[in-house]
Design an enzyme around this catalytic site. Sequence first.
Site, PDB file in Angstrom:
ATOM      1  N   VAL A   1       5.822   5.679  -7.981  1.00  0.00           N
ATOM      2  CA  VAL A   1       5.341   4.553  -8.747  1.00  0.00           C
ATOM      3  C   VAL A   1       5.680   4.895 -10.186  1.00  0.00           C
ATOM      4  CG1 VAL A   1       4.268   3.113  -7.054  1.00  0.00           C
ATOM      5  CG2 VAL A   1       2.929   4.599  -8.586  1.00  0.00           C
TER       6      VAL A   1
ATOM      7  N   LYS B   1      -2.132  15.178   3.292  1.00  0.00           N
ATOM      8  CA  LYS B   1      -2.078  14.858   1.866  1.00  0.00           C
ATOM      9  C   LYS B   1      -3.449  15.426   1.501  1.00  0.00           C
ATOM     10  CE  LYS B   1      -0.400  11.890  -1.729  1.00  0.00           C
ATOM     11  NZ  LYS B   1      -0.115  10.522  -2.192  1.00  0.00           N
TER      12      LYS B   1
ATOM     13  N   CYS C   1       3.970  13.237  -2.135  1.00  0.00           N
ATOM     14  CA  CYS C   1       3.862  12.362  -3.144  1.00  0.00           C
ATOM     15  C   CYS C   1       3.147  13.077  -4.560  1.00  0.00           C
ATOM     16  CB  CYS C   1       3.620  11.124  -2.974  1.00  0.00           C
ATOM     17  SG  CYS C   1       4.422   9.950  -4.267  1.00  0.00           S
TER      18      CYS C   1
ATOM     19  N   GLU D   1       6.940   8.896   2.253  1.00  0.00           N
ATOM     20  CA  GLU D   1       5.450   8.654   2.695  1.00  0.00           C
ATOM     21  C   GLU D   1       5.351   7.543   3.377  1.00  0.00           C
ATOM     22  OE1 GLU D   1       3.514   8.616  -1.066  1.00  0.00           O
ATOM     23  OE2 GLU D   1       1.508   8.973  -0.178  1.00  0.00           O
TER      24      GLU D   1
HETATM   25  C1  ACM Z   1       1.623   8.604  -4.405  1.00  0.00           C
HETATM   26  O1  ACM Z   1       1.032   9.729  -4.266  1.00  0.00           O
HETATM   27  N1  ACM Z   1       2.172   7.699  -3.671  1.00  0.00           N
HETATM   28  C2  ACM Z   1       2.275   8.314  -5.898  1.00  0.00           C
END
Ligand code: ACM
Length: 291
Positions: free
Chosen positions: A193, A133, A166, A62
């Site tokens: 993370v 996203k 992510c 990402e």
């Molecule tokens: C994330 O969605 N970058 C944790």
Amino acid sequence: MMKKMGNYKSRKDVVEKHYEWERHMKAGFVQLEPLFGEVDQNIEKAETLIDNADADLLVLPELFNTGYVFTAKEEVAELSEEIPQGKTTQALCRIAKKNDVYLVAGLAEKSGERYFNSAVIISPQGYVGTYRKIHLFFEEKLWFDPGNGPFEVYDIGPYKFGVMICFDWIFPESMRVMSLKGAHIICHSANLVLPFCQDAMKTRCLENRVFAVTSNRTGTESRNGRSLRFTGKSQITGPTAEVLYQAGPESEEAGVVAVDLSRAEDKQLNEYNNIFRDRRPEVYGILLNDR
Ligand code: ACM
């Protein structure tokens, strides 16, 4: 060692390549530590790793070209790029052609006055599409608009891949939808993370009987008192929950595995259970209710 396939020019070459993929496709990730705001340097580092990988499909993290910890909307505006005209998408098209590889890579997208945390889908022939996203994480909600989908699948010869970014992983609906649309493999571009995703991807792959490539970044990004540590451990996961390869927590590397994607077509768990046909949508109605 499998041979590296050259650029295909004719219908015969395409057929041969697809025949090769019916036995094994080389799928993997590029794991790296981007430097915040250093787009040219980040592209250059990704290019070196891609040039040295022997792969048919590679997923990049990402926001691989910009870094993650934005501190002001002005930074988002400055670093975001139009797709496909922007320099990152153009560089990826050149790199994909040079290496005869499909690429899925995360970047910040500018569209008019709006910004999206997006992934571009690039074939060896050029730009294919964009995924924005859908489920934004934490302060991303300050910087980006959420994508409105739908989750698409993309044809890649005899197979299909889906794309998510992510935090989409924590919503099982993301991979379910793409798997029901026929995806054999999920390209998962990430900046993780939290420590849960790699284990969760085993379940996501098992419950859908698909492959997944999670491409994570490494390093700690500290900006204006905000600091995030990214966990590496990019992972290629198989349809029976097997971890086919996992990178180290800090390494910068391309991880590639030869996979038989046709395994993802078999949804039969045993002689009585087919995980798709056994679903009971008539009792899942609440899933479609508004919040
Ligand atoms: C994330 O969605 N970058 C944790």
